[in-house]
Design a protein around this motif. Structure first.
Motif, PDB file in Angstrom:
ATOM      1  N   ALA A 190      -2.315  36.803  -7.346  1.00  0.00           N
ATOM      2  CA  ALA A 190      -3.532  37.330  -6.721  1.00  0.00           C
ATOM      3  C   ALA A 190      -3.841  38.721  -7.265  1.00  0.00           C
ATOM      4  O   ALA A 190      -4.985  39.020  -7.620  1.00  0.00           O
ATOM      5  CB  ALA A 190      -3.368  37.369  -5.202  1.00  0.00           C
ATOM      6  N   LYS A 191      -2.822  39.563  -7.345  1.00  0.00           N
ATOM      7  CA  LYS A 191      -3.018  40.923  -7.856  1.00  0.00           C
ATOM      8  C   LYS A 191      -3.529  40.898  -9.292  1.00  0.00           C
ATOM      9  O   LYS A 191      -4.436  41.653  -9.655  1.00  0.00           O
ATOM     10  CB  LYS A 191      -1.702  41.705  -7.769  1.00  0.00           C
ATOM     11  N   ALA A 192      -2.969  40.001 -10.104  1.00  0.00           N
ATOM     12  CA  ALA A 192      -3.382  39.907 -11.508  1.00  0.00           C
ATOM     13  C   ALA A 192      -4.855  39.506 -11.629  1.00  0.00           C
ATOM     14  O   ALA A 192      -5.521  39.849 -12.602  1.00  0.00           O
ATOM     15  CB  ALA A 192      -2.505  38.899 -12.247  1.00  0.00           C
ATOM     16  N   ARG A 193      -5.363  38.809 -10.622  1.00  0.00           N
ATOM     17  CA  ARG A 193      -6.768  38.373 -10.652  1.00  0.00           C
ATOM     18  C   ARG A 193      -7.674  39.267  -9.812  1.00  0.00           C
ATOM     19  O   ARG A 193      -8.858  38.990  -9.655  1.00  0.00           O
ATOM     20  CB  ARG A 193      -6.871  36.936 -10.146  1.00  0.00           C
ATOM     21  N   GLY A 194      -7.108  40.319  -9.242  1.00  0.00           N
ATOM     22  CA  GLY A 194      -7.903  41.229  -8.422  1.00  0.00           C
ATOM     23  C   GLY A 194      -8.335  40.624  -7.100  1.00  0.00           C
ATOM     24  O   GLY A 194      -9.393  40.957  -6.565  1.00  0.00           O
ATOM     25  N   LEU A 195      -7.503  39.731  -6.550  1.00  0.00           N
ATOM     26  CA  LEU A 195      -7.828  39.056  -5.295  1.00  0.00           C
ATOM     27  C   LEU A 195      -6.823  39.426  -4.212  1.00  0.00           C
ATOM     28  O   LEU A 195      -5.700  39.837  -4.511  1.00  0.00           O
ATOM     29  CB  LEU A 195      -7.785  37.528  -5.480  1.00  0.00           C
ATOM     30  N   THR A 196      -7.232  39.234  -2.983  1.00  0.00           N
ATOM     31  CA  THR A 196      -6.278  39.336  -1.884  1.00  0.00           C
ATOM     32  C   THR A 196      -5.471  38.048  -1.832  1.00  0.00           C
ATOM     33  O   THR A 196      -5.857  37.040  -2.442  1.00  0.00           O
ATOM     34  CB  THR A 196      -7.004  39.510  -0.533  1.00  0.00           C
ATOM     35  N   ARG A 197      -4.366  38.079  -1.098  1.00  0.00           N
ATOM     36  CA  ARG A 197      -3.563  36.867  -0.930  1.00  0.00           C
ATOM     37  C   ARG A 197      -4.420  35.746  -0.332  1.00  0.00           C
ATOM     38  O   ARG A 197      -4.411  34.615  -0.810  1.00  0.00           O
ATOM     39  CB  ARG A 197      -2.358  37.148  -0.025  1.00  0.00           C
ATOM     40  N   SER A 198      -5.180  36.075   0.714  1.00  0.00           N
ATOM     41  CA  SER A 198      -6.012  35.058   1.358  1.00  0.00           C
ATOM     42  C   SER A 198      -7.041  34.471   0.403  1.00  0.00           C
ATOM     43  O   SER A 198      -7.221  33.250   0.338  1.00  0.00           O
ATOM     44  CB  SER A 198      -6.734  35.648   2.584  1.00  0.00           C
ATOM     45  N   ALA A 199      -7.727  35.326  -0.338  1.00  0.00           N
ATOM     46  CA  ALA A 199      -8.742  34.845  -1.283  1.00  0.00           C
ATOM     47  C   ALA A 199      -8.103  33.956  -2.347  1.00  0.00           C
ATOM     48  O   ALA A 199      -8.672  32.926  -2.729  1.00  0.00           O
ATOM     49  CB  ALA A 199      -9.470  36.014  -1.923  1.00  0.00           C
ATOM     50  N   PHE A 200      -6.925  34.344  -2.816  1.00  0.00           N
ATOM     51  CA  PHE A 200      -6.235  33.548  -3.830  1.00  0.00           C
ATOM     52  C   PHE A 200      -5.849  32.178  -3.281  1.00  0.00           C
ATOM     53  O   PHE A 200      -6.044  31.152  -3.943  1.00  0.00           O
ATOM     54  CB  PHE A 200      -4.988  34.283  -4.329  1.00  0.00           C
ATOM     55  N   ILE A 201      -5.311  32.140  -2.065  1.00  0.00           N
ATOM     56  CA  ILE A 201      -4.911  30.866  -1.461  1.00  0.00           C
ATOM     57  C   ILE A 201      -6.130  29.969  -1.246  1.00  0.00           C
ATOM     58  O   ILE A 201      -6.096  28.777  -1.543  1.00  0.00           O
ATOM     59  CB  ILE A 201      -4.132  31.096  -0.149  1.00  0.00           C
ATOM     60  N   VAL A 202      -7.227  30.543  -0.757  1.00  0.00           N
ATOM     61  CA  VAL A 202      -8.451  29.753  -0.539  1.00  0.00           C
ATOM     62  C   VAL A 202      -8.957  29.204  -1.866  1.00  0.00           C
ATOM     63  O   VAL A 202      -9.263  28.009  -1.989  1.00  0.00           O
ATOM     64  CB  VAL A 202      -9.537  30.599   0.166  1.00  0.00           C
ATOM     65  N   GLU A 203      -9.052  30.056  -2.870  1.00  0.00           N
ATOM     66  CA  GLU A 203      -9.536  29.626  -4.183  1.00  0.00           C
ATOM     67  C   GLU A 203      -8.638  28.541  -4.770  1.00  0.00           C
ATOM     68  O   GLU A 203      -9.129  27.539  -5.307  1.00  0.00           O
ATOM     69  CB  GLU A 203      -9.608  30.831  -5.115  1.00  0.00           C
ATOM     70  N   SER A 204      -7.335  28.720  -4.655  1.00  0.00           N
ATOM     71  CA  SER A 204      -6.384  27.742  -5.190  1.00  0.00           C
ATOM     72  C   SER A 204      -6.475  26.411  -4.443  1.00  0.00           C
ATOM     73  O   SER A 204      -6.431  25.343  -5.062  1.00  0.00           O
ATOM     74  CB  SER A 204      -4.957  28.279  -5.099  1.00  0.00           C
ATOM     75  N   ALA A 205      -6.605  26.474  -3.132  1.00  0.00           N
ATOM     76  CA  ALA A 205      -6.702  25.249  -2.337  1.00  0.00           C
ATOM     77  C   ALA A 205      -7.981  24.489  -2.664  1.00  0.00           C
ATOM     78  O   ALA A 205      -7.966  23.256  -2.825  1.00  0.00           O
ATOM     79  CB  ALA A 205      -6.641  25.578  -0.849  1.00  0.00           C
ATOM     80  N   LEU A 206      -9.085  25.200  -2.792  1.00  0.00           N
ATOM     81  CA  LEU A 206     -10.342  24.534  -3.144  1.00  0.00           C
ATOM     82  C   LEU A 206     -10.270  23.917  -4.534  1.00  0.00           C
ATOM     83  O   LEU A 206     -10.752  22.811  -4.772  1.00  0.00           O
ATOM     84  CB  LEU A 206     -11.514  25.509  -3.042  1.00  0.00           C
ATOM     85  N   HIS A 207      -9.651  24.640  -5.455  1.00  0.00           N
ATOM     86  CA  HIS A 207      -9.481  24.105  -6.816  1.00  0.00           C
ATOM     87  C   HIS A 207      -8.639  22.841  -6.790  1.00  0.00           C
ATOM     88  O   HIS A 207      -8.986  21.834  -7.418  1.00  0.00           O
ATOM     89  CB  HIS A 207      -8.841  25.163  -7.724  1.00  0.00           C
ATOM     90  N   ALA A 208      -7.542  22.852  -6.034  1.00  0.00           N
ATOM     91  CA  ALA A 208      -6.671  21.688  -5.944  1.00  0.00           C
ATOM     92  C   ALA A 208      -7.391  20.510  -5.293  1.00  0.00           C
ATOM     93  O   ALA A 208      -7.111  19.350  -5.607  1.00  0.00           O
ATOM     94  CB  ALA A 208      -5.408  22.038  -5.154  1.00  0.00           C
ATOM     95  N   ALA A 209      -8.331  20.798  -4.412  1.00  0.00           N
ATOM     96  CA  ALA A 209      -9.088  19.745  -3.733  1.00  0.00           C
ATOM     97  C   ALA A 209     -10.291  19.288  -4.549  1.00  0.00           C
ATOM     98  O   ALA A 209     -11.073  18.450  -4.103  1.00  0.00           O
ATOM     99  CB  ALA A 209      -9.553  20.237  -2.354  1.00  0.00           C
TER     100      ALA A 209
END
Length: 134
Positions: free
Chosen positions: A109-128
């Motif tokens: 998340a830090k490497a992408r400039g995101l918060t943990r929550s934003a990273f998890i949401v983005e990753s979950a949506l991508h996986a779905a």
């Protein structure tokens, strides 16, 4: 919410085509009626795509739809459309994971400039197979 779906079969076409009359210009298709009903959800989501401020139409009465020109020669069924995708309010979620997974998420998340929550949401949506809507 339950909406009418006007179903047609076309000569030479396998399956069905359909229109959701309450969503102007919203069409879908499917090989079976079950698939058609399922595809109606995706069609409505695409109808709202990029325009989430559109007003949610009230479902038409079956009498009105059955009497319409669009329904002539077709069959009208009722499908359940889940409009929860329009609710963008953030809610807290408590999840459990191993510390090393949390640390891996935090680094990514830090490497992408995101918060943990934003990273998890983005990753979950991508996986779905979905895209994050901002």
């Amino acid at each position: 919410m339950k909406y009418p779906l006007i179903v047609h079969t076309d000569p030479g076409m396998d399956g069905f085509s359909a229109e959701l009359p309450d969503f102007a210009g919203c069409f879908t298709a499917g090989a079976t009626v079950e698939e058609l009903a399922s595809n109606a959800q995706e069609a409505v989501e695409l109808w709202f795509d990029g325009e989430e401020d559109k007003a949610v139409p009230a479902p038409s009465s079956l009498d009105v739809v059955l009497a319409s020109e669009e329904a002539r020669g077709g069959v009208v069924i009722v499908v359940d459309v889940d409009l929860s995708f329009l609710d963008k309010k953030a809610v807290p979620v408590n999840i459990t994971m191993p510390v090393y997974v949390r640390n891996t998420i935090d680094r990514a998340a830090k490497a992408r400039g995101l918060t943990r929550s934003a990273f998890i949401v983005e990753s979950a949506l991508h996986a779905a197979g979905r895209e994050a809507r901002r």
